[in-house]
Motif scaffolding. Structure first.
Motif, PDB file in Angstrom:
ATOM      1  N   ASN A 120     -10.920   2.337 -41.672  1.00 11.30           N
ATOM      2  CA  ASN A 120     -10.574   2.659 -43.055  1.00 11.30           C
ATOM      3  C   ASN A 120      -9.068   2.888 -43.166  1.00 11.30           C
ATOM      4  O   ASN A 120      -8.433   3.378 -42.231  1.00 11.30           O
ATOM      5  CB  ASN A 120     -11.315   3.903 -43.518  1.00 11.30           C
ATOM      6  CG  ASN A 120     -12.796   3.656 -43.722  1.00 11.30           C
ATOM      7  OD1 ASN A 120     -13.288   2.552 -43.478  1.00 11.30           O
ATOM      8  ND2 ASN A 120     -13.521   4.666 -44.158  1.00 11.30           N
ATOM      9  N   ALA A 121      -8.493   2.560 -44.318  1.00  9.45           N
ATOM     10  CA  ALA A 121      -7.060   2.766 -44.537  1.00  9.45           C
ATOM     11  C   ALA A 121      -6.711   4.233 -44.280  1.00  9.45           C
ATOM     12  O   ALA A 121      -7.480   5.134 -44.620  1.00  9.45           O
ATOM     13  CB  ALA A 121      -6.680   2.357 -45.957  1.00  9.45           C
ATOM     14  N   SER A 240     -11.956   0.093 -49.394  1.00  8.75           N
ATOM     15  CA  SER A 240     -11.413  -1.230 -49.696  1.00  8.75           C
ATOM     16  C   SER A 240     -11.789  -1.682 -51.106  1.00  8.75           C
ATOM     17  O   SER A 240     -10.979  -2.303 -51.803  1.00  8.75           O
ATOM     18  CB  SER A 240     -11.906  -2.251 -48.667  1.00  8.75           C
ATOM     19  OG  SER A 240     -13.332  -2.269 -48.620  1.00  8.75           O
ATOM     20  N   TRP A 288      -3.499  -3.853 -44.668  1.00  8.29           N
ATOM     21  CA  TRP A 288      -4.179  -3.042 -43.653  1.00  8.29           C
ATOM     22  C   TRP A 288      -5.548  -3.624 -43.327  1.00  8.29           C
ATOM     23  O   TRP A 288      -5.919  -3.786 -42.162  1.00  8.29           O
ATOM     24  CB  TRP A 288      -4.314  -1.600 -44.124  1.00  8.29           C
ATOM     25  CG  TRP A 288      -5.192  -0.777 -43.233  1.00  8.29           C
ATOM     26  CD1 TRP A 288      -6.553  -0.616 -43.317  1.00  8.29           C
ATOM     27  CD2 TRP A 288      -4.791  -0.057 -42.066  1.00  8.29           C
ATOM     28  NE1 TRP A 288      -7.017   0.168 -42.301  1.00  8.29           N
ATOM     29  CE2 TRP A 288      -5.959   0.525 -41.508  1.00  8.29           C
ATOM     30  CE3 TRP A 288      -3.575   0.155 -41.448  1.00  8.29           C
ATOM     31  CZ2 TRP A 288      -5.926   1.301 -40.363  1.00  8.29           C
ATOM     32  CZ3 TRP A 288      -3.531   0.936 -40.307  1.00  8.29           C
ATOM     33  CH2 TRP A 288      -4.696   1.497 -39.775  1.00  8.29           C
ATOM     34  N   TYR A 289      -6.324  -3.906 -44.383  1.00  7.49           N
ATOM     35  CA  TYR A 289      -7.683  -4.404 -44.160  1.00  7.49           C
ATOM     36  C   TYR A 289      -7.689  -5.817 -43.572  1.00  7.49           C
ATOM     37  O   TYR A 289      -8.587  -6.161 -42.794  1.00  7.49           O
ATOM     38  CB  TYR A 289      -8.475  -4.352 -45.463  1.00  7.49           C
ATOM     39  CG  TYR A 289      -8.841  -2.947 -45.870  1.00  7.49           C
ATOM     40  CD1 TYR A 289      -9.795  -2.213 -45.169  1.00  7.49           C
ATOM     41  CD2 TYR A 289      -8.216  -2.319 -46.937  1.00  7.49           C
ATOM     42  CE1 TYR A 289     -10.129  -0.919 -45.532  1.00  7.49           C
ATOM     43  CE2 TYR A 289      -8.530  -1.022 -47.313  1.00  7.49           C
ATOM     44  CZ  TYR A 289      -9.490  -0.334 -46.599  1.00  7.49           C
ATOM     45  OH  TYR A 289      -9.804   0.962 -46.954  1.00  7.49           O
TER      46      TYR A 289
END
Length: 519
Positions: A120-121, A240, A288-289
């Protein structure tokens, strides 16, 4: 006898409304945080561990050999122990003290443990994990919960500041009593991003609506653009899919605005500067994802069906999904007492029906679109991932969109001059029922975790199996929660009732849709 004239009150200042609303929300969420054992919220142990790992500088972790979505990180032993608090998940008749393993002898020692939230971010976890740098053991877990409650309260303060500055009439204040459901406070008082997701989407919409409906000074414009940016970054830091929620909230706020005001806003350089910062934050989140390492997926869980069977099952469970917005506590093993969803369901239904009925053509399309996303996106997403992940969808995943839909309905209601004197007493009765329904849900949850769901209520006060942290008496928590909740509802009521009758739609007469759109 001459008729008593209504005293015209000065509207509350936005900064005061923001401080009061944010403060009350924080206190209520904090009481929820102190009323249940750590990891009693779904997946909270993984979020605890993710938050502590990020706070200690470990952003990615190491994938496990099983390649099943699990990431291994190094955290203090007291945080890693949070997995043990899940021993009574799906067992509402027992408490954690009857099944936990022995605690670590040194809670500050660094150990390796697993988390399913490892990719996760990191934004949300930076904001909630920092207490693990300062304290150890169970205290660090509760401190992280309180940090989460504080972060989730910031968008609530922004929401009320924007609403009072916009002077939206009485109905949004009344609707907030139904919008902020028990589940919203429960999740906000935990280390779980769903709580922040639910509050930040409301703040994004409210600030966007204010900026697109009201011409402000350069200084005020800069301030509310900055608050909109903060709310958007907080929203993107949660999950997300929250990037999609952000786009929807911004689009709806602009669609409900005024073209001339939006045009003037776009001619200000500060708008483009803040917008560029928002785009950079969005691209960083997407990046990031996209660049996160592949650690696989957890094995499919739940009853496996084909796409068609999954879609039918999801549509058939719509009622249960709605209850998930209101009160489905623990690991979905402790539903709120039936009184709570009946009262809240009625308030939600009234808000939607009245809002949709008084809306013009454009706003009806907006409300219908939001409702379609809220009710049918779970079916679409669950059907797409059923073979990879199994049956995973929970009602709380759409809480943010549900709350946004209700807030939009209440804004639309402010454009209609509903007869407040004849509605005032019924509205007050609904507020009283909402208070009772929320208190009933809170007492049931604290009973479930202190003695077990099937034991007599009195035992919770005289011989609890699990005791609240720091030696706080259960009765004191219940009294404090009841009084603060009453104070919060009183504040909403005073904000709504203080709107003069001749100003029910203050600032909204000029904001109404063109007659062609209302035909």
């Amino acid at each position: 006898m001459p008729k008593r004239s209504r005293v015209k009150r000065e509207p509350i200042r936005p900064i005061l409304a923001a401080i009061l609303a944010g403060g009350i929300f924080f206190i209520l969420s904090s009481i929820w945080a102190l009323s249940t054992p750590p990891s009693s919220v779904p997946d909270e142990a993984s979020h605890f561990i993710r938050a502590a790992a990020v706070a200690h500088g470990e952003f990615y972790g190491t994938a496990g050999d099983a390649h099943n979505g699990t990431v291994y990180v190094d955290v203090p032993a007291g945080v890693a122990y949070s997995h043990n608090f899940t021993c009574n998940a799906f067992k509402p008749d027992i408490t954690v003290t009857t099944c936990m393993d022995q605690r670590p002898t040194d809670p500050s020692a660094t150990v390796s443990t697993s988390t399913t939230a490892g990719l996760n971010a990191p934004g949300y976890y930076i904001l909630t994990g920092w207490p693990s740098l300062l304290i150890n053991g169970d205290s660090s877990l509760y401190a992280m919960r309180l940090a989460g409650a504080l972060v989730a309260s910031i968008p609530v303060a922004i929401l009320f500041g924007a609403l009072t500055r916009l002077r939206v009439g009485r109905w949004p204040y009344l609707a907030v009593g139904a919008i902020l459901t028990p589940m919203t406070f429960y999740l906000s008082g935990s280390v779980n991003p769903n709580g922040l997701e639910a509050t930040s989407i409301l703040a994004v919409f409210a600030t966007t609506l204010l900026l697109s409906r009201k011409t402000l000074s350069t200084r005020a414009t800069l301030g509310y653009l900055a608050l909109m940016l903060i709310s958007g970054v907080l929203l993107m830091s949660t999950r997300s899919i929250s990037i999609l929620w952000l786009v929807i909230a911004l689009a709806v706020g602009l669609l409900m605005g005024e073209g001339k005001v939006i045009g003037a806003l776009l001619r200000r350089p500060v708008t483009w500067i803040i917008g560029a910062l928002g785009v950079i934050a969005g691209l960083a989140t997407v990046g990031w994802y996209l660049t996160a390492p592949d650690v696989g997926s957890p094995p499919p869980g739940g009853l496996m069906r084909g796409e068609f069977g999954t879609a039918l099952a999801m549509l058939n469970s719509t009622g249960n999904q709605i209850i998930g917005w209101i009160g489905e506590f623990g690991w979905l093993d402790t539903p709120a007492p039936i009184f709570t969803p009946i009262v809240w369901g009625g308030a939600i239904l009234i808000t939607f029906i009245v809002g949709f009925s008084v809306a013009g053509k454009k706003n009806r399309l907006i409300i219908a679109g939001l409702l379609a996303v809220t009710l049918f996106m779970p079916t679409v997403v669950q059907t797409m991932v059923v073979h990879e992940l199994g049956q995973i969808w929970q009602g709380r995943y759409m809480l943010a969109m549900a709350l946004l839909t209700l807030l939009v309905c209440s804004i639309v209601m402010s454009d209609a001059r509903l007869p407040w004197p004849s509605i005032r007493r019924p509205a007050l009765a609904v507020f009283a029922l909402l208070w009772a329904a929320h208190v009933a849900a809170y007492i049931l949850v604290i009973k479930r975790y202190s003695i077990g769901i099937n034991y007599p209520l009195l035992q919770m006060f005289v011989a609890p199996t699990w005791t609240t942290p720091f030696g706080i008496p259960i009765l004191a928590l219940i009294i404090a929660f009841s009084l603060v909740l009453a104070g919060g509802l009183w504040l909403l009521w005073k904000l709504a009732d203080s709107v003069p009758l001749d100003e029910d739609a203050l600032d909204l007469r000029r904001l109404r849709e063109p007659e062609a759109l209302r035909a």
